[in-house]
Design an enzyme around this catalytic site. Sequence first.
Site, PDB file in Angstrom:
ATOM      1  CB  SER A  74      -1.227   0.047   1.047  1.00  0.00           C
ATOM      2  OG  SER A  74      -1.163   1.334   1.508  1.00  0.00           O
ATOM      3  CE1 TYR A 127      -4.400  -2.142   4.934  1.00  0.00           C
ATOM      4  CE2 TYR A 127      -3.604  -0.182   4.378  1.00  0.00           C
ATOM      5  CZ  TYR A 127      -3.891  -1.392   4.148  1.00  0.00           C
ATOM      6  OH  TYR A 127      -4.265  -0.814   2.883  1.00  0.00           O
TER       7      TYR A 127
HETATM    8  P1  NAD Z   1     -11.674  -5.699  -0.052  1.00  0.00           P
HETATM    9  O1  NAD Z   1     -12.691  -5.987   1.534  1.00  0.00           O
HETATM   10  O2  NAD Z   1     -12.671  -5.595  -1.041  1.00  0.00           O
HETATM   11  O3  NAD Z   1     -11.469  -6.870  -0.337  1.00  0.00           O
HETATM   12  C1  NAD Z   1     -11.245  -8.366   0.790  1.00  0.00           C
HETATM   13  C2  NAD Z   1     -11.232  -9.740   0.897  1.00  0.00           C
HETATM   14  O4  NAD Z   1     -10.134 -10.290   1.374  1.00  0.00           O
HETATM   15  C3  NAD Z   1     -12.161 -10.158   0.951  1.00  0.00           C
HETATM   16  O5  NAD Z   1     -12.921 -10.864  -0.402  1.00  0.00           O
HETATM   17  C4  NAD Z   1     -12.391 -10.898   1.966  1.00  0.00           C
HETATM   18  O6  NAD Z   1     -13.370 -11.858   2.949  1.00  0.00           O
HETATM   19  C5  NAD Z   1     -10.676 -11.514   1.966  1.00  0.00           C
HETATM   20  N1  NAD Z   1     -10.141 -11.798   3.355  1.00  0.00           N
HETATM   21  C6  NAD Z   1     -10.590 -10.553   4.537  1.00  0.00           C
HETATM   22  N2  NAD Z   1      -9.733 -11.910   4.997  1.00  0.00           N
HETATM   23  C7  NAD Z   1      -9.221 -13.117   4.450  1.00  0.00           C
HETATM   24  C8  NAD Z   1      -8.382 -14.127   5.152  1.00  0.00           C
HETATM   25  N3  NAD Z   1      -7.818 -14.302   6.686  1.00  0.00           N
HETATM   26  N4  NAD Z   1      -8.525 -15.062   4.529  1.00  0.00           N
HETATM   27  C9  NAD Z   1      -9.095 -15.023   3.251  1.00  0.00           C
HETATM   28  N5  NAD Z   1      -9.170 -14.312   2.608  1.00  0.00           N
HETATM   29  C10 NAD Z   1      -9.728 -12.929   3.538  1.00  0.00           C
HETATM   30  O7  NAD Z   1     -10.074  -4.708   0.214  1.00  0.00           O
HETATM   31  P2  NAD Z   1     -10.330  -4.194  -0.756  1.00  0.00           P
HETATM   32  O8  NAD Z   1      -9.535  -2.842  -0.723  1.00  0.00           O
HETATM   33  O9  NAD Z   1      -9.753  -5.019  -2.267  1.00  0.00           O
HETATM   34  O10 NAD Z   1      -7.960  -4.804  -0.551  1.00  0.00           O
HETATM   35  C11 NAD Z   1      -6.947  -6.111  -0.974  1.00  0.00           C
HETATM   36  C12 NAD Z   1      -5.579  -5.439  -0.680  1.00  0.00           C
HETATM   37  O11 NAD Z   1      -4.888  -4.254  -0.860  1.00  0.00           O
HETATM   38  C13 NAD Z   1      -5.508  -5.337   1.128  1.00  0.00           C
HETATM   39  O12 NAD Z   1      -4.564  -6.169   1.048  1.00  0.00           O
HETATM   40  C14 NAD Z   1      -5.762  -3.918   0.988  1.00  0.00           C
HETATM   41  O13 NAD Z   1      -4.966  -3.474   2.017  1.00  0.00           O
HETATM   42  C15 NAD Z   1      -4.746  -3.856  -0.552  1.00  0.00           C
HETATM   43  N6  NAD Z   1      -5.034  -1.965  -0.413  1.00  0.00           N
HETATM   44  C16 NAD Z   1      -6.429  -1.798  -0.892  1.00  0.00           C
HETATM   45  C17 NAD Z   1      -6.109  -0.246  -0.930  1.00  0.00           C
HETATM   46  C18 NAD Z   1      -7.990   0.019  -1.369  1.00  0.00           C
HETATM   47  O14 NAD Z   1      -7.428   1.324  -1.243  1.00  0.00           O
HETATM   48  N7  NAD Z   1      -8.438  -0.538  -0.994  1.00  0.00           N
HETATM   49  C19 NAD Z   1      -5.299   0.642  -1.141  1.00  0.00           C
HETATM   50  C20 NAD Z   1      -3.793  -0.149  -0.962  1.00  0.00           C
HETATM   51  C21 NAD Z   1      -3.801  -1.366  -0.806  1.00  0.00           C
END
Ligand code: NAD
Length: 260
Positions: free
Chosen positions: A142, A155
Site C-alpha cells: 500500500s 495496517y
Molecule cells: P476488500 O475488503 O474489498 O477485499 C478483501 C478480501 O479479502 C475480501 O474478499 C475478504 O473476504 C478477504 N479476506 C479477508 N480476510 C481474509 C482471510 N483471512 N483469508 C482470506 N481472505 C480474506 O479489500 P480491498 O480494498 O480489495 O483490499 C485488498 C488488498 O489491497 C488488501 O491487502 C489491502 O490492504 C490492499 N490495499 C487496498 C487499498 C484500497 O484503497 N482499497 C489500497 C492499498 C492497498
Amino acid sequence: MLLDGRVALVTGAGSGIGREIALALARDGARVGVGDIDVAAAEDTVSAMDGAPGSGMALNMDVTSESQVDAGVAQLDEAWGGLDVLVSNAGIQHIAPIVDLDYAVWQRVMKIHLDGAFLTSRACMRVMRRRARGGAIILMGSVHSKVASPLKAPYVAAKHGLLGLARVIAREGAADGIRANVICPGFVRTPLVDRQIPEQAAELGISEEEVISTVMLKDTVNGEFTTLDDVARTAVFLAAFPTAALTGQSLVVSNGWVME
Ligand code: NAD
C-alpha cells in the site's frame, strides 16, 4: 496473451482488488485459484471469468490457516500441474488511535497481512522450487508501506513489513528463478475503503466528503482515486515480467500521492 498456460493463486479474490486481479489474469490466459475466506464470493469471481481464455477455481482459504493455505496450493498444483504466480492480497483495515486499539485487533490485522503473506509465499515457493520453472510472487502492499497515516497503526506496520518479506523472498528465490515484488496502491474504491470513510469521519470529526478530499486524495496529483484496473494492470505486468531485473521492488500506484 501474456500469461497463457500459467497457474496463479490470488488471495482475497472474492472482492475488490483481488477480484479484479483474478479476472485480469484469466483474461490474459492464466488458470487462477481464487482464494477467499468467503467462498461464495470466490465462486462469484470464478463465474465472472466466464468467456475468458483462462479459467478459475474457487478455494476456501483463510490465509492465516497453515493447513488451508497448504491444502489450497496443493490442490492447484495437482489440478493444473504447478504454480507460477502468487498474488498475496487478502487484507483488512481497522480505524482507531493507538491508545484505543485492542491488542486482539492489532494481532488480527498483523496476522492476516504478514502471516498470510508468509504462509502463501512459503507454500508457493515450495511448489515453484519443485517444478523448477521459476515464478512471480506479488505481495499487496500500500502507499502505507511507505508513509504513515494516523488511526492505522497495525495496517501501516504490516504493510511496511511486507517490503522486508518481499526482499528476502527475492534473495532466497533467485536461485530458483522466483521473483518477488510489492504493489503499493493509493486509495481504490473497494468495500475496504467505503467502510472506512464514515469511520474516519467519526474519528476525525469531519464530513465524509472532507475525508475523501482532505485525507484520502489530498496529496494525489489530480484528486482522483486509483482504479481497480490500474492495480490489476500492474499485477499482470509484474506477473508476466520475464527476468529478475525486476525483483525485490515496490511499485507505487497512487496517482502521485507518493513519489520516489
Ligand atoms: P476488500 O475488503 O474489498 O477485499 C478483501 C478480501 O479479502 C475480501 O474478499 C475478504 O473476504 C478477504 N479476506 C479477508 N480476510 C481474509 C482471510 N483471512 N483469508 C482470506 N481472505 C480474506 O479489500 P480491498 O480494498 O480489495 O483490499 C485488498 C488488498 O489491497 C488488501 O491487502 C489491502 O490492504 C490492499 N490495499 C487496498 C487499498 C484500497 O484503497 N482499497 C489500497 C492499498 C492497498
